[in-house]
Design an enzyme around this catalytic site. Structure first.
Site, mmCIF file in Angstrom:
data_model
loop_
_atom_site.group_PDB
_atom_site.id
_atom_site.type_symbol
_atom_site.label_atom_id
_atom_site.label_comp_id
_atom_site.label_asym_id
_atom_site.label_seq_id
_atom_site.Cartn_x
_atom_site.Cartn_y
_atom_site.Cartn_z
ATOM 1 N N SER A 16 0.817 -1.209 0.000
ATOM 2 C CA SER A 16 0.000 0.000 0.000
ATOM 3 C C SER A 16 0.857 1.268 0.000
ATOM 4 O O SER A 16 1.857 1.362 0.721
ATOM 5 C CB SER A 16 -0.915 0.022 1.224
ATOM 6 O OG SER A 16 -1.612 1.250 1.310
ATOM 7 N N LEU A 17 0.422 2.237 -0.794
ATOM 8 C CA LEU A 17 1.086 3.542 -0.820
ATOM 9 C C LEU A 17 0.392 4.559 0.073
ATOM 10 O O LEU A 17 0.810 5.715 0.129
ATOM 11 C CB LEU A 17 1.149 4.068 -2.252
ATOM 12 C CG LEU A 17 1.993 3.252 -3.235
ATOM 13 C CD1 LEU A 17 1.981 3.897 -4.610
ATOM 14 C CD2 LEU A 17 3.429 3.102 -2.730
ATOM 15 N N SER A 18 -0.646 4.149 0.781
ATOM 16 C CA SER A 18 -1.364 5.087 1.638
ATOM 17 C C SER A 18 -0.463 5.735 2.689
ATOM 18 O O SER A 18 -0.558 6.957 2.907
ATOM 19 C CB SER A 18 -2.547 4.384 2.314
ATOM 20 O OG SER A 18 -3.555 4.093 1.375
ATOM 21 N N LYS A 72 -14.337 -3.780 5.074
ATOM 22 C CA LYS A 72 -15.149 -2.573 4.924
ATOM 23 C C LYS A 72 -16.589 -2.748 5.396
ATOM 24 O O LYS A 72 -17.259 -1.763 5.726
ATOM 25 C CB LYS A 72 -15.131 -2.109 3.462
ATOM 26 C CG LYS A 72 -13.770 -1.606 3.007
ATOM 27 C CD LYS A 72 -13.793 -1.134 1.573
ATOM 28 C CE LYS A 72 -12.412 -0.654 1.152
ATOM 29 N NZ LYS A 72 -12.406 -0.092 -0.203
ATOM 30 N N ASP A 108 -14.551 6.289 -0.455
ATOM 31 C CA ASP A 108 -14.313 5.534 -1.688
ATOM 32 C C ASP A 108 -15.171 6.052 -2.834
ATOM 33 O O ASP A 108 -14.710 6.207 -3.962
ATOM 34 C CB ASP A 108 -14.608 4.042 -1.480
ATOM 35 C CG ASP A 108 -13.440 3.285 -0.865
ATOM 36 O OD1 ASP A 108 -12.290 3.744 -0.988
ATOM 37 O OD2 ASP A 108 -13.690 2.221 -0.274
ATOM 38 N N ALA A 133 -19.137 -6.846 -5.836
ATOM 39 C CA ALA A 133 -20.248 -6.271 -5.077
ATOM 40 C C ALA A 133 -19.923 -6.186 -3.593
ATOM 41 O O ALA A 133 -20.826 -6.164 -2.756
ATOM 42 C CB ALA A 133 -21.511 -7.104 -5.290
ATOM 43 N N GLY A 134 -18.626 -6.129 -3.269
ATOM 44 C CA GLY A 134 -18.225 -5.975 -1.878
ATOM 45 C C GLY A 134 -18.273 -4.523 -1.455
ATOM 46 O O GLY A 134 -18.993 -3.704 -2.030
ATOM 47 N N ALA A 136 -15.996 -2.083 -1.688
ATOM 48 C CA ALA A 136 -15.561 -1.158 -2.736
ATOM 49 C C ALA A 136 -16.573 -1.122 -3.869
ATOM 50 O O ALA A 136 -16.860 -0.056 -4.433
ATOM 51 C CB ALA A 136 -14.188 -1.566 -3.264
#
Length: 284
Positions: A16-18, A72, A108, A133-134, A136
């Protein structure tokens, strides 16, 4: 000066680049800011353990958390409140600690909407096929319909999840605006579709591969992927080779991060600067 401690809860989040996106922007604003990765796999935990991680982070003095796959939706029962967007979508990607309360938000959908409007501003959206369909996927489909898509066909490996999301979208946006479809329907759906959105983990570093056969892609189709590590997924590479217009996941990750940064700090981030940070991080 106020300092900030935030983190990301998810699985397979090593690439991750977060952390770098948030910390670089904070440095440019002169804010002491530390962003930690909290990987379920490294801790031997499952998605259902997200709530305990949130409680632990609050006790340890975190100011907030980002939440990603596969937490999530599983994190929601453990929160003290939801923003309007998060409640509507049934998915959370940002948690802000307000005293003793943990409040869930969703950046998101706004992140994808901003990225789509910027990257494919004139793309037709009469018929869109969405894979996933999760959490995200719920955000992306909401964004597509908010932006004016006439119909979104939702496909998921778990048919019940596709049906549930399509029903909720139709209830919000109107009958006929969203419908479930099966993976076996893709060969019939895609020739008539204007666009394809991919909103599953397939293509990520820990989930390599493509979500559908490349021969189903055609030049009249635009293709958007929310995966950003790698920025050029196999799906986008195949799509470009077949003449499709494409949108990578870089814009979505930057804009959702910018919106989360504002929630954590109360400070307005420079989204253009964060886009430059991403470009630099991807090439280094």
């Amino acid at each position: 000066m106020t300092s900030y401690l935030v983190g990301l809860i998810g699985s397979g989040i090593g690439p991750s680049l977060s952390p770098a996106l948030h910390e670089r922007e904070a440095r440019r604003q002169g804010l002491p800011y530390v962003y930690r990765l909290i990987d379920l796999g490294d801790l031997g935990l499952a998605a259902q353990d997200a709530g305990e991680l949130v409680r632990t982070a609050r006790r340890l003095g975190y100011d907030g958390l980002n939440i990603t796959h596969p937490c999530k939706q599983t994190v929601i029962p453990h929160l003290d409140g939801l923003s309007g967007d998060a409640a509507t979508l049934g998915a959370v990607n940002t948690v802000v600690f307000e005293g003793e309360r943990a409040i869930g938000h969703n950046t998101d959908w706004t992140g994808f909407a901003e990225s789509f409007a910027r990257g494919l501003p004139d793309a037709p959206t009469g018929r869109v096929v969405q894979l996933g369909a999760g959490g995200a996927g719920a955000a992306v489909a909401h964004a597509l319909l908010t932006l004016g898509a006439d119909e979104v066909a939702v496909v998921d490996a778990v048919p019940a999840r596709a049906r549930d999301l399509a029903e909720k979208l139709a209830a919000r946006f109107g009958t006929g605006r969203a419908r479930p479809a099966a993976q076996a329907d893709l060969a019939a759906l895609l020739p008539r579709a204007d666009g394809l959105v991919h909103a599953t983990p397939t293509g990520m570093a820990h989930h390599p591969g493509t979500p559908l056969p490349a021969e189903l892609l055609h030049p009249g189709l635009w293709v958007a992927d929310i995966v950003y590590r790698p920025l050029e997924t196999d799906l986008l590479r195949h799509a470009r080779a077949r003449g499709c217009r494409t949108l990578d996941g870089g814009g979505m990750v930057v804009f959702q991060a910018a919106h989360a940064f504002q929630l954590f700090t109360g400070q307005e981030p420079d989204a253009e600067r964060m886009l430059a940070h991403l470009a630099d991080l991807i090439t280094t």
